[in-house]
Write a protein that holds these residues in place. Structure first.
Motif, PDB file in Angstrom:
ATOM      1  N   GLU A  11       0.916  -1.393  -0.110  1.00 19.14           N
ATOM      2  CA  GLU A  11       0.145   0.019   0.007  1.00 19.14           C
ATOM      3  C   GLU A  11       1.058   1.292   0.010  1.00 19.14           C
ATOM      4  O   GLU A  11       0.457   2.219  -0.334  1.00 19.14           O
ATOM      5  N   HIS A  12       2.075   1.188   0.398  1.00 14.11           N
ATOM      6  CA  HIS A  12       2.842   2.351   0.254  1.00 14.11           C
ATOM      7  C   HIS A  12       3.937   2.582  -0.694  1.00 14.11           C
ATOM      8  O   HIS A  12       4.664   3.344  -0.672  1.00 14.11           O
ATOM      9  N   LEU A  13       3.609   1.510  -1.922  1.00 13.93           N
ATOM     10  CA  LEU A  13       4.406   1.797  -3.009  1.00 13.93           C
ATOM     11  C   LEU A  13       4.039   3.119  -3.677  1.00 13.93           C
ATOM     12  O   LEU A  13       3.067   3.662  -3.470  1.00 13.93           O
ATOM     13  N   SER A  14       4.918   3.545  -4.679  1.00 14.83           N
ATOM     14  CA  SER A  14       4.532   4.894  -5.138  1.00 14.83           C
ATOM     15  C   SER A  14       3.479   4.715  -6.127  1.00 14.83           C
ATOM     16  O   SER A  14       3.087   3.718  -6.515  1.00 14.83           O
ATOM     17  N   ARG A  53       4.164   2.796  -9.298  1.00 15.51           N
ATOM     18  CA  ARG A  53       4.504   1.393  -9.038  1.00 15.51           C
ATOM     19  C   ARG A  53       3.280   0.479  -8.793  1.00 15.51           C
ATOM     20  O   ARG A  53       2.994  -0.539  -9.361  1.00 15.51           O
ATOM     21  N   LYS A  54       2.405   1.263  -7.795  1.00 12.02           N
ATOM     22  CA  LYS A  54       1.089   0.338  -7.416  1.00 12.02           C
ATOM     23  C   LYS A  54       0.341  -0.217  -8.439  1.00 12.02           C
ATOM     24  O   LYS A  54      -0.160  -1.421  -8.341  1.00 12.02           O
ATOM     25  N   PRO A  55      -0.179   0.703  -9.481  1.00  9.34           N
ATOM     26  CA  PRO A  55      -1.095   0.262 -10.464  1.00  9.34           C
ATOM     27  C   PRO A  55      -0.646  -1.057 -11.182  1.00  9.34           C
ATOM     28  O   PRO A  55      -1.097  -2.150 -11.579  1.00  9.34           O
ATOM     29  N   PHE A  56       0.913  -1.045 -11.359  1.00  7.50           N
ATOM     30  CA  PHE A  56       1.406  -2.251 -12.091  1.00  7.50           C
ATOM     31  C   PHE A  56       1.463  -3.196 -11.326  1.00  7.50           C
ATOM     32  O   PHE A  56       0.923  -4.473 -11.794  1.00  7.50           O
ATOM     33  N   VAL A  57       1.513  -3.338  -9.911  1.00  2.43           N
ATOM     34  CA  VAL A  57       1.497  -4.494  -9.112  1.00  2.43           C
ATOM     35  C   VAL A  57       0.110  -4.968  -9.124  1.00  2.43           C
ATOM     36  O   VAL A  57      -0.025  -6.172  -9.140  1.00  2.43           O
ATOM     37  N   TYR A  58      -0.749  -3.979  -8.863  1.00  5.07           N
ATOM     38  CA  TYR A  58      -2.455  -4.399  -8.679  1.00  5.07           C
ATOM     39  C   TYR A  58      -2.510  -5.121 -10.087  1.00  5.07           C
ATOM     40  O   TYR A  58      -3.323  -6.057 -10.294  1.00  5.07           O
ATOM     41  N   MET A  69      -9.408  -5.754 -10.401  1.00  6.32           N
ATOM     42  CA  MET A  69      -8.338  -4.826  -9.527  1.00  6.32           C
ATOM     43  C   MET A  69      -8.789  -4.261  -8.159  1.00  6.32           C
ATOM     44  O   MET A  69      -8.338  -4.206  -7.299  1.00  6.32           O
ATOM     45  N   LYS A  70     -10.103  -3.866  -8.421  1.00  8.99           N
ATOM     46  CA  LYS A  70     -11.035  -3.212  -7.225  1.00  8.99           C
ATOM     47  C   LYS A  70     -11.017  -4.309  -5.942  1.00  8.99           C
ATOM     48  O   LYS A  70     -10.741  -3.835  -4.640  1.00  8.99           O
ATOM     49  N   ASP A  71     -11.068  -5.676  -6.297  1.00  7.46           N
ATOM     50  CA  ASP A  71     -11.284  -6.532  -5.388  1.00  7.46           C
ATOM     51  C   ASP A  71      -9.597  -6.788  -4.758  1.00  7.46           C
ATOM     52  O   ASP A  71      -9.452  -7.174  -3.509  1.00  7.46           O
ATOM     53  N   VAL A  72      -8.659  -6.706  -5.697  1.00  6.45           N
ATOM     54  CA  VAL A  72      -7.259  -6.710  -5.228  1.00  6.45           C
ATOM     55  C   VAL A  72      -6.940  -5.705  -4.222  1.00  6.45           C
ATOM     56  O   VAL A  72      -6.271  -5.990  -3.155  1.00  6.45           O
ATOM     57  N   SER A  73      -7.441  -4.677  -4.295  1.00  7.26           N
ATOM     58  CA  SER A  73      -7.157  -3.435  -3.538  1.00  7.26           C
ATOM     59  C   SER A  73      -7.697  -3.761  -2.235  1.00  7.26           C
ATOM     60  O   SER A  73      -7.270  -3.335  -1.288  1.00  7.26           O
ATOM     61  N   LYS A  74      -9.017  -4.223  -2.264  1.00  2.00           N
ATOM     62  CA  LYS A  74      -9.974  -4.177  -1.094  1.00  2.00           C
ATOM     63  C   LYS A  74      -9.147  -5.561  -0.369  1.00  2.00           C
ATOM     64  O   LYS A  74      -9.194  -5.330   0.794  1.00  2.00           O
ATOM     65  N   GLU A  75      -8.768  -6.449  -1.071  1.00  2.00           N
ATOM     66  CA  GLU A  75      -8.023  -7.832  -0.185  1.00  2.00           C
ATOM     67  C   GLU A  75      -6.989  -7.226   0.784  1.00  2.00           C
ATOM     68  O   GLU A  75      -6.492  -7.625   1.767  1.00  2.00           O
TER      69      GLU A  75
END
Length: 623
Positions: free
Chosen positions: A416-419, A422-427, A438-444
């Motif tokens: 959650e603290h990635l820049s 970088r965060k969208p690429f990871v998600y 992706m929204k479920d990934v973020s929620k999880e």
């Protein structure tokens, strides 16, 4: 003869100018503080100052300022509070005593010191440093003068190492003797005890005798960033000897979790290329440097640590971690990614072909560079490992466990603290691999954040201290500090203005203890027209006051820039302080009136309060 060698080495080490204070001033005047700090921490110019990532705490954005103008030369971190001059930087960064720092800087600037200091009273660290350098020179000499040295050279040459590389890395040999070093120390009890503490000798308690730790081994000295020997790694000369390597124990000089082999030699190239290659062995580093690949370092029998990551992230933007292709190498890569995950640095993983090590590949620089250029991003490496694990699972429960473990790990690492870049690429990668929106990934991931991280959100903004600090109001403290800040920022103009002013403010007017300590030091000098530098103040007053003073320097700079004039800034802050002093006087008089029970004395106290108010009003100040 052997004892005299030790005495000569120690005597030369002791010539460090402690008895002559002019040595300190000559060295300090010769040192370019920006160039010195830049040798260890990259700096960038910002206006009249230089800024960089602070090496004294886990800094992710430049917090350290280096001042080298207006006859000032000091550094200050606005995050952790570290500050000082050239000597203090070397003391703090290289963990040296003042005497060692003075010697180090004098040698760096080519200054011959005039004084001497005896070995008595020297710190354990200083004595151990001298001992390690002395022993290193003995091992290098043994390489040239003993049969074991001839054997060691033959083995090193057979592996392709040149005499130039052997000399560059100060490789030596420990002769095949139980008492090579013990004999050198001539049974001097104190020196032998010290050598045991340094890990150079061991004691057999049953037989009550000492013997050399390193015997019949090729000796690789391990250096700190000032090129001082702090430890040794010894490789066997006979294949039947066990273990293959013997390493120095941790001491006051050596902490393997903070040390990287070859760092001193590699740091210029790392800084220039903004990239470091991390391997696992001494010979890997030497082979790479010999082939012209000089931005290479190695860990010392331990996995990469957060201290290693912190040190490297100050010099470069990219780390390439080189590992063997076996399972142990894969696990080591996983651990290394954990260390670097939240650092502001790109991490690449280079897994070598089976049966190859960096020393083998480095014999052909082109082949090694090709392998490094094919390294994959650390997150991609993790995703590939996840994909492989999922394919190996044949049951829904098994796949579910793999996914649960992976998501928990990513949350623990702080995804959650990635820049924001970088965060969208990871998600997106996780979403694709797990076939999950992706929204479920973020929620999880958010739901799995450690409780400690959630609590931090309510603690990030500290409340501003208000009201009173002991018996002094915050307003009074601020007035004192802002006036002092101008005096510290520009002593030249401040000295002239104070001597010409009709307003009488003395050091006795400061009631905040820290402000009073600073004022007591600078006021006599300013009133007498004797200028001072921040270095003088840092050296002469207590640490807490020095820390505050270095911060106030920058406050004074900001206020002066706001008013576009040091003279006007001085006038405004002086008026504010006079006003605060008068206001405090009125409050004290009113308090006296209230506390006085005798009617006659109460009347006198009231008259004094009224007179104080009139006096303040006549100077154009409002209470």
């Amino acid at each position: 003869m052997q004892g005299s060698m030790y005495e000569t080495h120690m005597s030369m080490s002791n010539t460090i100018g402690m008895n002559n204070n002019s040595d300190k001033e000559r060295v300090r005047e010769a040192v370019d503080l920006v160039a010195l700090i830049h040798d260890f921490v990259p700096l960038q110019q910002s206006g009249a100052e230089w800024i960089g990532v602070c090496p004294f705490h886990d800094d992710h954005k430049p917090s350290m300022h280096v001042v080298t103008h207006k006859d000032q030369a000091f550094y200050k971190c606005f995050s952790c509070g570290a500050y000082g001059d050239c000597f203090k930087f070397i003391e703090q960064y290289l963990k040296k005593s003042f005497v060692e720092a003075l010697h180090f800087l004098a040698e760096r600037e080519g200054i011959e010191l005039s004084g001497r200091v005896s070995d008595e009273g020297s710190s354990t660290r200083t004595k151990m440093t001298r001992a390690m350098n002395w022993v290193s020179s003995l091992y290098v000499e043994a390489m040239r003068s003993t049969p074991e040295g001839a054997n060691a050279l033959e083995q090193l040459h057979a592996r392709g190492f040149t005499d130039e590389s052997i000399e560059k890395f100060s490789i030596g040999v420990a002769p095949d003797s139980w008492t090579f070093l013990t004999d050198m120390l001539q049974n001097n009890k104190n020196r032998i005890e010290f050598a045991i503490e340094a890990g150079l000798l061991k004691r057999n308690e049953e037989k009550n005798r000492t013997y050399d730790t390193f015997r019949h081994r090729i000796m690789f000295p391990i250096h700190d960033e000032s090129n001082t020997t702090i430890a040794f790694g010894g490789r066997r000369l006979r294949e039947e000897d066990e273990p293959k390597y013997i390493n120095s124990p941790e001491t006051v000089l050596f902490n393997k979790s903070k040390t990287l082999y070859g760092y001193k030699h590699a740091s210029p190239a790392i800084r220039e290329l903004k990239k470091v290659i991390v391997v696992e062995g001494y010979t890997d580093v030497i082979a790479c440097h010999q082939s012209g690949i000089t931005n290479v370092v190695a860990t010392l029998g331990t996995s990469l640590t957060s201290q290693h990551a912190e040190k490297l992230s100050r010099l470069c933007n990219e780390v390439v971690l080189v590992f063997d292709g076996d399972n142990a190498g894969q696990l080591a890569a996983d651990r290394a990614i954990d260390v670097f995950f939240r650092k502001n640095i790109d991490v690449q993983i280079c897994v070598l072909p089976e049966g190859k090590d960096p020393a083998d590949l480095a014999k052909n620089a082109s082949e090694f560079n090709t392998c490094v250029s094919n390294a994959i991003d650390a997150l991609t490496f993790k995703f590939n490992r996840l994909d492989s694990s999922l394919q190996n699972e044949t049951t829904i429960a098994g796949k579910s466990n793999v996914i649960e473990s992976f998501l928990n790990e990513m949350a623990r690492l702080g995804i959650e603290h990635l820049s924001s870049t970088r965060k969208p690429f990871v998600y997106e990668r996780i979403s694709s691999l797990l076939n999950m929106p992706m929204k479920d990934v973020s929620k999880e991931l958010q739901s799995r954040r450690p409780a400690k991280a959630k609590q931090q959100q309510t603690q990030e903004d500290p409340t501003v201290q208000s009201g009173t600090i002991g018996t002094i109001s915050r307003a009074r403290q601020l007035a004192e500090q802002e006036f002092l800040s101008i005096l510290l920022f520009n002593p030249t103009e401040s000295s002239a203005a104070l001597r010409e002013s009709n307003t009488t403010i003395t050091a006795d007017d400061f009631i905040d203890p820290t402000s009073a300590a600073i004022a007591a030091y600078i006021f006599p000098k300013l009133k007498a027209g004797t200028l001072f530098a921040m270095n003088d103040l840092i050296a002469d007053i207590d640490d807490n006051s020095s820390n505050v003073a270095t911060t106030l320097y920058f406050v004074g700079q900001r206020i002066s820039e706001t008013y576009e004039s040091v003279s006007l800034a001085l006038q405004m802050t002086r008026n504010a302080l006079v006003n605060a002093i008068e206001k405090q006087a009125i409050l004290n008089e009113i308090k006296n009136v209230r506390n006085e029970s005798n009617s006659e004395k109460k009347t006198l106290a009231a008259e004094r309060a009224i007179e104080t108010i009139r006096r303040q009003q006549s100077t154009g100040q409002s209470p």
